[in-house]
Design a protein around this motif. Structure first.
Motif, PDB file in Angstrom:
ATOM      1  N   LYS A  45      55.005  89.035  78.029  1.00  0.00           N
ATOM      2  CA  LYS A  45      53.403  90.521  78.173  1.00  0.00           C
ATOM      3  C   LYS A  45      53.117  89.893  79.176  1.00  0.00           C
ATOM      4  O   LYS A  45      52.486  91.804  79.875  1.00  0.00           O
ATOM      5  CB  LYS A  45      52.778  89.558  77.216  1.00  0.00           C
ATOM      6  N   SER A 177      62.879  83.190  58.185  1.00  0.00           N
ATOM      7  CA  SER A 177      63.322  83.738  57.640  1.00  0.00           C
ATOM      8  C   SER A 177      64.450  82.594  57.216  1.00  0.00           C
ATOM      9  O   SER A 177      64.207  81.574  57.647  1.00  0.00           O
ATOM     10  CB  SER A 177      63.782  84.796  58.928  1.00  0.00           C
ATOM     11  N   TYR A 195      59.812  84.437  54.583  1.00  0.00           N
ATOM     12  CA  TYR A 195      58.376  85.969  54.542  1.00  0.00           C
ATOM     13  C   TYR A 195      59.799  86.977  54.203  1.00  0.00           C
ATOM     14  O   TYR A 195      58.607  88.047  53.735  1.00  0.00           O
ATOM     15  CB  TYR A 195      57.976  85.471  55.575  1.00  0.00           C
ATOM     16  N   ALA A 303      63.716  84.584  68.399  1.00  0.00           N
ATOM     17  CA  ALA A 303      64.015  83.081  69.488  1.00  0.00           C
ATOM     18  C   ALA A 303      63.870  81.779  68.263  1.00  0.00           C
ATOM     19  O   ALA A 303      63.200  81.680  66.977  1.00  0.00           O
ATOM     20  CB  ALA A 303      63.878  82.820  70.574  1.00  0.00           C
TER      21      ALA A 303
HETATM   22  N1  LIG Z   1      46.427  81.575  72.642  1.00  0.00           N
HETATM   23  C1  LIG Z   1      47.662  80.878  73.394  1.00  0.00           C
HETATM   24  O1  LIG Z   1      46.907  80.295  74.181  1.00  0.00           O
HETATM   25  C2  LIG Z   1      48.942  81.247  72.552  1.00  0.00           C
HETATM   26  C3  LIG Z   1      49.850  80.250  72.852  1.00  0.00           C
HETATM   27  C4  LIG Z   1      51.223  80.483  73.238  1.00  0.00           C
HETATM   28  C5  LIG Z   1      52.253  81.666  71.766  1.00  0.00           C
HETATM   29  N2  LIG Z   1      50.907  82.403  71.710  1.00  0.00           N
HETATM   30  C6  LIG Z   1      51.248  83.961  70.930  1.00  0.00           C
HETATM   31  O2  LIG Z   1      51.690  83.141  69.902  1.00  0.00           O
HETATM   32  C7  LIG Z   1      52.872  83.792  69.514  1.00  0.00           C
HETATM   33  C8  LIG Z   1      54.314  82.866  68.718  1.00  0.00           C
HETATM   34  O3  LIG Z   1      54.728  82.196  70.355  1.00  0.00           O
HETATM   35  P1  LIG Z   1      56.183  81.641  69.535  1.00  0.00           P
HETATM   36  O4  LIG Z   1      56.222  81.008  71.079  1.00  0.00           O
HETATM   37  O5  LIG Z   1      55.515  80.629  68.743  1.00  0.00           O
HETATM   38  O6  LIG Z   1      56.825  82.652  69.383  1.00  0.00           O
HETATM   39  P2  LIG Z   1      58.320  82.730  68.929  1.00  0.00           P
HETATM   40  O7  LIG Z   1      59.346  81.594  69.523  1.00  0.00           O
HETATM   41  O8  LIG Z   1      58.882  84.048  70.072  1.00  0.00           O
HETATM   42  O9  LIG Z   1      58.682  83.118  67.733  1.00  0.00           O
HETATM   43  C9  LIG Z   1      59.733  83.850  66.869  1.00  0.00           C
HETATM   44  C10 LIG Z   1      59.582  82.800  65.491  1.00  0.00           C
HETATM   45  O10 LIG Z   1      58.412  83.977  64.966  1.00  0.00           O
HETATM   46  C11 LIG Z   1      59.463  84.218  64.059  1.00  0.00           C
HETATM   47  N3  LIG Z   1      59.017  85.244  62.838  1.00  0.00           N
HETATM   48  C12 LIG Z   1      59.566  86.057  64.049  1.00  0.00           C
HETATM   49  N4  LIG Z   1      58.765  87.565  63.027  1.00  0.00           N
HETATM   50  C13 LIG Z   1      58.486  85.792  61.455  1.00  0.00           C
HETATM   51  C14 LIG Z   1      57.468  86.915  60.380  1.00  0.00           C
HETATM   52  N5  LIG Z   1      57.125  87.914  59.789  1.00  0.00           N
HETATM   53  N6  LIG Z   1      56.966  85.862  59.597  1.00  0.00           N
HETATM   54  C15 LIG Z   1      57.217  84.686  59.897  1.00  0.00           C
HETATM   55  N7  LIG Z   1      58.274  84.204  61.113  1.00  0.00           N
HETATM   56  C16 LIG Z   1      58.492  85.152  61.616  1.00  0.00           C
HETATM   57  C17 LIG Z   1      61.546  83.889  64.049  1.00  0.00           C
HETATM   58  O11 LIG Z   1      61.302  83.780  62.919  1.00  0.00           O
HETATM   59  P3  LIG Z   1      63.034  84.526  61.717  1.00  0.00           P
HETATM   60  O12 LIG Z   1      63.661  84.573  63.082  1.00  0.00           O
HETATM   61  O13 LIG Z   1      63.423  83.467  61.453  1.00  0.00           O
HETATM   62  O14 LIG Z   1      62.173  85.980  61.363  1.00  0.00           O
HETATM   63  C18 LIG Z   1      61.357  82.989  65.743  1.00  0.00           C
HETATM   64  O15 LIG Z   1      62.360  81.793  65.305  1.00  0.00           O
HETATM   65  C19 LIG Z   1      53.150  84.804  70.711  1.00  0.00           C
HETATM   66  O16 LIG Z   1      52.370  86.208  70.553  1.00  0.00           O
HETATM   67  C20 LIG Z   1      52.134  83.832  71.934  1.00  0.00           C
HETATM   68  O17 LIG Z   1      52.029  84.941  72.669  1.00  0.00           O
HETATM   69  C21 LIG Z   1      49.630  82.374  72.305  1.00  0.00           C
END
Ligand SMILES: NC(=O)c1ccc[n+]([C@@H]2O[C@H](COP(=O)([O-])OP(=O)(O)OC[C@H]3O[C@@H](n4cnc5c(N)ncnc54)[C@H](OP(=O)(O)O)[C@@H]3O)[C@@H](O)[C@H]2O)c1
Length: 313
Positions: A45, A177, A195, A303
């Motif tokens: 991002k 998923s 989902y 991922a």
């Molecule tokens: N506010 C903060 O300080 C902070 C800190 C960390 C992260 N974040 C943000 O939080 C978000 C998540 O971060 P992350 O590192 O956990 O992301 P990530 O590792 O990229 O999440 C990927 C996972 O999301 C699942 N997914 C995708 N679409 C989905 C849906 N519609 N419903 C349920 N699961 C779904 C996928 O599972 P499937 O393959 O089974 O679909 C995959 O395993 C990002 O946008 C990140 O920028 C914010």
């Protein structure tokens, strides 16, 4: 030292492997020789320029905000850490990130890596694990026996959030998923929701805490399943509609991670006890090609667990 940098915002082709000056420890910093770092969605991002207003940094920018390695230098005021210590951290959010062979870290953000935990497992944990910690405990105020819904349980933050919630004795419901059903059950999830084929608003009600990692409709719909009066909705990605917040009496927080060495030390204890483990879905080397491929994987939004970057041999 070797680093992967960007000199302007844009696509993955902007990632460039190059030589940059070694970091120098300020009074309250240490320099860590990196063994591993990891990828978080904030990395791409930021690379794209989406966070330019929030972080108006000069170029070049070294992306990456997770580190695991060994201390090679300590600043003049550092008393608690010494050369040779195995440490990990979510360093401060500056333009000198961790896609590099060495990085400087403030001493209050460090934690020891338990002897049983590898550098790769450690590097996966700080940013995602601390986000999960603060969402579930600091803002979610999860108590034993409560019901928590964790969206995207198979992601970086989700895999830690599930295990932290289980360690507290909560009933854990999580979405992913079908491909990730077995993984989530192996992490202790009590109720799995696919989902793609199930609508969580038709299945759930009276949830004490919801952790939203997706935003949009998922965040909006989360308000339908949370317990009236005492429920908490915590989003790590988006603000909720004003109307939703005003028309419900549940607590809502849109949070941004605060790096914290003490909490990371608590997380390390849970990792040592085997209550929390890092799920590493993919590993790449620290190189232009390695980071390019790692970003491509993270950008798919599918991922599994964390993507780790190995630094050095
Ligand atoms: N506010 C903060 O300080 C902070 C800190 C960390 C992260 N974040 C943000 O939080 C978000 C998540 O971060 P992350 O590192 O956990 O992301 P990530 O590792 O990229 O999440 C990927 C996972 O999301 C699942 N997914 C995708 N679409 C989905 C849906 N519609 N419903 C349920 N699961 C779904 C996928 O599972 P499937 O393959 O089974 O679909 C995959 O395993 C990002 O946008 C990140 O920028 C914010």
């Amino acid at each position: 030292m070797k680093a992967v940098i960007i000199e302007e915002y844009g696509g993955k082709e902007k990632l460039k492997e190059t030589e940059v000056p070694m970091p120098i420890a300020k009074e309250h910093q240490v320099v860590v020789k990196e063994k591993a770092t990891s990828i978080n969605p904030i990395d791409w991002k930021l690379r794209e320029g989406y966070l330019e207003k929030m972080m108006p940094w000069e170029f070049p920018i070294i992306l990456g905000w997770d580190v695991a390695g060994e201390i090679v230098e300590v600043g003049s005021e550092v008393t608690d850490w010494k050369v040779g210590d195995r440490v990990f951290a979510r360093p401060d959010t500056t333009r000198f990130g961790t896609y590099a062979e060495y990085t400087a870290v403030d001493d209050n953000l460090l934690a020891y890596i338990p002897g049983t935990i590898s550098f790769e497992e450690a590097a996966a944990a700080p940013l995602a694990g601390l986000t999960a910690w603060q969402a579930v405990f600091d803002y979610g105020k999860l108590a034993a026996g409560e019901k928590i819904l964790i969206h995207a349980g198979s992601g970086g933050v989700g895999t830690y959030a599930i295990q932290l919630a289980k360690s507290k004795g909560a009933f854990v419901i999580s979405t992913a998923s079908e491909n990730n059903r077995e993984l989530l059950l192996s992490l202790g999830v009590d109720q799995f929701i696919d989902y793609k084929n199930e609508d969580f608003t038709k299945i759930l009600s009276d949830i004490d805490v919801v952790i939203d990692t997706m935003g949009g409709e998922i965040l909006k719909n989360s308000f339908k399943v949370v317990k009236p009066h005492t429920g908490r909705v915590i989003s790590i990605v988006a603000e909720a509609d004003k109307e939703l917040i005003e028309n419900t009496d549940v607590a809502f927080h849109n949070i941004w991670l605060e790096p914290n060495g003490k909490q990371l030390t608590e997380l390390a204890k849970l990792m040592e006890q085997g209550k929390v483990k890092s799920i590493i879905g993919a590993t790449y080397p620290l190189s232009e090609k390695g980071i390019y491929e790692a970003h491509a994987m993270s950008e798919t939004h599918h991922a599994v667990g964390k993507i780790v970057i190995k630094v050095g041999g």
